[in-house]
Design an enzyme around this catalytic site. Structure first.
Site, PDB file in Angstrom:
ATOM      1  N   HIS A  65      14.329  29.152  12.277  1.00 27.92           N
ATOM      2  CA  HIS A  65      15.378  30.162  12.182  1.00 27.92           C
ATOM      3  C   HIS A  65      14.928  31.382  11.395  1.00 27.92           C
ATOM      4  O   HIS A  65      14.142  31.296  10.463  1.00 27.92           O
ATOM      5  CB  HIS A  65      16.689  29.588  11.640  1.00 27.92           C
ATOM      6  CG  HIS A  65      16.588  28.775  10.398  1.00 27.92           C
ATOM      7  ND1 HIS A  65      16.149  29.266   9.218  1.00 27.92           N
ATOM      8  CD2 HIS A  65      16.878  27.475  10.190  1.00 27.92           C
ATOM      9  CE1 HIS A  65      16.195  28.314   8.316  1.00 27.92           C
ATOM     10  NE2 HIS A  65      16.624  27.215   8.887  1.00 27.92           N
ATOM     11  N   HIS A  94      11.552  19.163   3.056  1.00 26.10           N
ATOM     12  CA  HIS A  94      11.162  20.427   3.690  1.00 26.10           C
ATOM     13  C   HIS A  94      10.400  21.253   2.667  1.00 26.10           C
ATOM     14  O   HIS A  94      10.313  20.875   1.501  1.00 26.10           O
ATOM     15  CB  HIS A  94      12.415  21.167   4.192  1.00 26.10           C
ATOM     16  CG  HIS A  94      13.367  21.494   3.096  1.00 26.10           C
ATOM     17  ND1 HIS A  94      14.432  20.692   2.769  1.00 26.10           N
ATOM     18  CD2 HIS A  94      13.395  22.517   2.217  1.00 26.10           C
ATOM     19  CE1 HIS A  94      15.071  21.217   1.738  1.00 26.10           C
ATOM     20  NE2 HIS A  94      14.460  22.326   1.380  1.00 26.10           N
ATOM     21  N   HIS A  96       9.271  25.209   1.069  1.00 27.90           N
ATOM     22  CA  HIS A  96       9.438  26.659   0.886  1.00 27.90           C
ATOM     23  C   HIS A  96       8.054  27.154   0.477  1.00 27.90           C
ATOM     24  O   HIS A  96       7.366  26.498  -0.299  1.00 27.90           O
ATOM     25  CB  HIS A  96      10.428  26.964  -0.237  1.00 27.90           C
ATOM     26  CG  HIS A  96      11.800  26.397  -0.002  1.00 27.90           C
ATOM     27  ND1 HIS A  96      12.839  27.155   0.468  1.00 27.90           N
ATOM     28  CD2 HIS A  96      12.299  25.149  -0.151  1.00 27.90           C
ATOM     29  CE1 HIS A  96      13.925  26.407   0.594  1.00 27.90           C
ATOM     30  NE2 HIS A  96      13.627  25.166   0.223  1.00 27.90           N
ATOM     31  N   HIS A 117      10.904  20.033  -1.208  1.00 29.41           N
ATOM     32  CA  HIS A 117      12.213  19.512  -1.614  1.00 29.41           C
ATOM     33  C   HIS A 117      12.512  18.222  -0.865  1.00 29.41           C
ATOM     34  O   HIS A 117      12.536  18.226   0.367  1.00 29.41           O
ATOM     35  CB  HIS A 117      13.318  20.528  -1.288  1.00 29.41           C
ATOM     36  CG  HIS A 117      13.284  21.730  -2.179  1.00 29.41           C
ATOM     37  ND1 HIS A 117      13.911  22.908  -1.859  1.00 29.41           N
ATOM     38  CD2 HIS A 117      12.709  21.905  -3.398  1.00 29.41           C
ATOM     39  CE1 HIS A 117      13.719  23.774  -2.850  1.00 29.41           C
ATOM     40  NE2 HIS A 117      12.980  23.194  -3.795  1.00 29.41           N
ATOM     41  N   THR A 198      19.735  26.007  -2.325  1.00 25.27           N
ATOM     42  CA  THR A 198      19.096  27.327  -2.435  1.00 25.27           C
ATOM     43  C   THR A 198      19.261  28.137  -1.154  1.00 25.27           C
ATOM     44  O   THR A 198      18.664  29.198  -1.007  1.00 25.27           O
ATOM     45  CB  THR A 198      17.592  27.206  -2.763  1.00 25.27           C
ATOM     46  OG1 THR A 198      16.933  26.588  -1.653  1.00 25.27           O
ATOM     47  CG2 THR A 198      17.360  26.407  -4.030  1.00 25.27           C
ATOM     48  N   THR A 199      20.023  27.605  -0.226  1.00 27.04           N
ATOM     49  CA  THR A 199      20.322  28.307   1.022  1.00 27.04           C
ATOM     50  C   THR A 199      21.837  28.281   1.234  1.00 27.04           C
ATOM     51  O   THR A 199      22.513  27.393   0.701  1.00 27.04           O
ATOM     52  CB  THR A 199      19.628  27.611   2.213  1.00 27.04           C
ATOM     53  OG1 THR A 199      19.939  26.209   2.199  1.00 27.04           O
ATOM     54  CG2 THR A 199      18.123  27.788   2.166  1.00 27.04           C
TER      55      THR A 199
HETATM   56  O1  1SD Z   1      17.353  24.641   2.334  1.00 26.52           O
HETATM   57  C1  1SD Z   1      17.904  23.356   2.267  1.00 26.52           C
HETATM   58  C2  1SD Z   1      18.748  23.117   3.502  1.00 26.52           C
HETATM   59  O2  1SD Z   1      17.923  23.121   4.636  1.00 26.52           O
HETATM   60  C3  1SD Z   1      19.471  21.814   3.394  1.00 26.52           C
HETATM   61  O3  1SD Z   1      18.525  20.768   3.350  1.00 26.52           O
HETATM   62  C4  1SD Z   1      20.275  21.806   2.132  1.00 26.52           C
HETATM   63  C5  1SD Z   1      21.020  20.507   1.871  1.00 26.52           C
HETATM   64  O4  1SD Z   1      20.840  19.534   2.759  1.00 26.52           O
HETATM   65  O5  1SD Z   1      19.429  21.995   1.019  1.00 26.52           O
HETATM   66  C6  1SD Z   1      18.743  23.205   1.019  1.00 26.52           C
HETATM   67  S1  1SD Z   1      17.775  23.143  -0.444  1.00 26.52           S
HETATM   68  O6  1SD Z   1      18.648  23.470  -1.560  1.00 26.52           O
HETATM   69  O7  1SD Z   1      17.171  21.824  -0.549  1.00 26.52           O
HETATM   70  N1  1SD Z   1      16.660  24.228  -0.344  1.00 26.52           N
HETATM   71 ZN    ZN Z   2      14.795  23.597  -0.159  1.00 25.48          ZN
END
Ligand code: 1SD
Ligand code: ZN
Length: 261
Positions: A65, A94, A96, A117, A198-199
């Site tokens: 995305h 995932h 960053h 994360h 953080t999103t």
């Molecule tokens: O960016 C992630 C998002 O993709 C989702 O996983 C969310 C919660 O499930 O968390 C954020 S983050 O705060 O782990 N970056």
């Molecule tokens: Zn994250």
């Protein structure tokens, strides 16, 4: 897991609150950890890597995305372990990263190449969707990623090799499950504080654990991440400029950061 369309380009994170007002509240993430301001935890709990066992399935996803590729691993049945006072289950992890420095958290303003994360939810809730906006509903454990290894990090190759082979936007690949603990560095301690996703929608539901010791990967492996940001290999579109998929640090606003040694 809901996949949000996260926009890091102009107007970017500073404008997230227009559509997601929570992003403007006072317990947001990431933060800059200032070592001289942390409080030493009185009852330190040693983190046991072994709680992060082998999931029953792992799926690599390029959600692509905003021309940013975030790769999620999902565990069908999840992982569990007593990370805190409650039972948490790992759902996905995932990354960053940036063209050169793109971790989300910083320590004494030092930004690392990247940050992994591992997202967990409190199993007191029915599922992650129920937990995602509840106080302390989520626990995200974060590991910095540094390009310091002279040879490839073998565990990371299991993720990076399929990525290098090419993945279009929305592509999925099934991986042979391996212990999540294989991805982790030697652990000497961590920081913990209360914050948010953080999103968008930036729910203030996350107990954050930031490990001090970075994961080490090779320069060639860093290049795989960089390539994701730079080339069209991963999307059926024209090559795009480098866009870093991290949110700027947010104000601490009186919160306490605890250090666990
Ligand atoms: O960016 C992630 C998002 O993709 C989702 O996983 C969310 C919660 O499930 O968390 C954020 S983050 O705060 O782990 N970056
Ligand atoms: Zn994250």
């Amino acid at each position: 897991i809901k996949i949000h369309t996260t926009n890091y380009t102009l107007p970017g994170p500073s404008n997230w609150s227009a559509a997601f007002p929570i992003c403007n509240l006072t317990r947001q993430s990431p933060i800059n950890v200032i070592k001289s301001n942390v409080q030493t935890a009185s009852n330190p709990v040693k983190f046991q890597k072994s709680v992060l066992t082998t999931p029953s399935s792992m799926t690599l996803i390029n959600n692509g995305h905003s021309r940013i590729s975030v790769f999620l691993f999902r565990s069908a049945s999840g992982l569990s372990g007593r990370l805190y006072d409650f039972q948490f289950t790992a759902m996905q992890f995932h990354f960053h990263w940036g063209s050169s420095f793109g971790s989300e958290h910083t320590v004494d303003s030092t930004r690392y190449f990247g940050e992994m994360h591992i997202v967990h939810y409190d199993t007191a809730h029915a599922d992650i969707n129920a937990a995602i906006n509840k106080p302390q509903g989520l626990a995200v454990i974060a590991f910095f990623i540094k390009a310091d290894a002279s040879s490839d990090n073998a565990a990371f190759q299991k993720i990076l090799q399929p990525i290098s082979a090419g993945m279009n936007k929305n592509a999925q690949k099934t991986l042979t499950p391996f212990p999540i603990s294989d991805l982790l560095p030697k652990i000497t301690g961590y920081y913990r504080y209360s914050g948010s996703l953080t999103t968008p929608p930036c729910y203030e539901s996350v107990v954050w654990t930031i490990f001090k010791d970075p994961i080490q990967i090779s320069a060639a492996q860093v290049n795989v991440f960089a390539t994701i940001l730079k080339t069209k290999v991963y999307e059926n579109t024209a090559p795009t400029p480098v866009i870093n998929n991290y949110r700027p640090v947010q104000g601490l606003n009186g919160r306490t950061v605890r250090e666990y040694k």
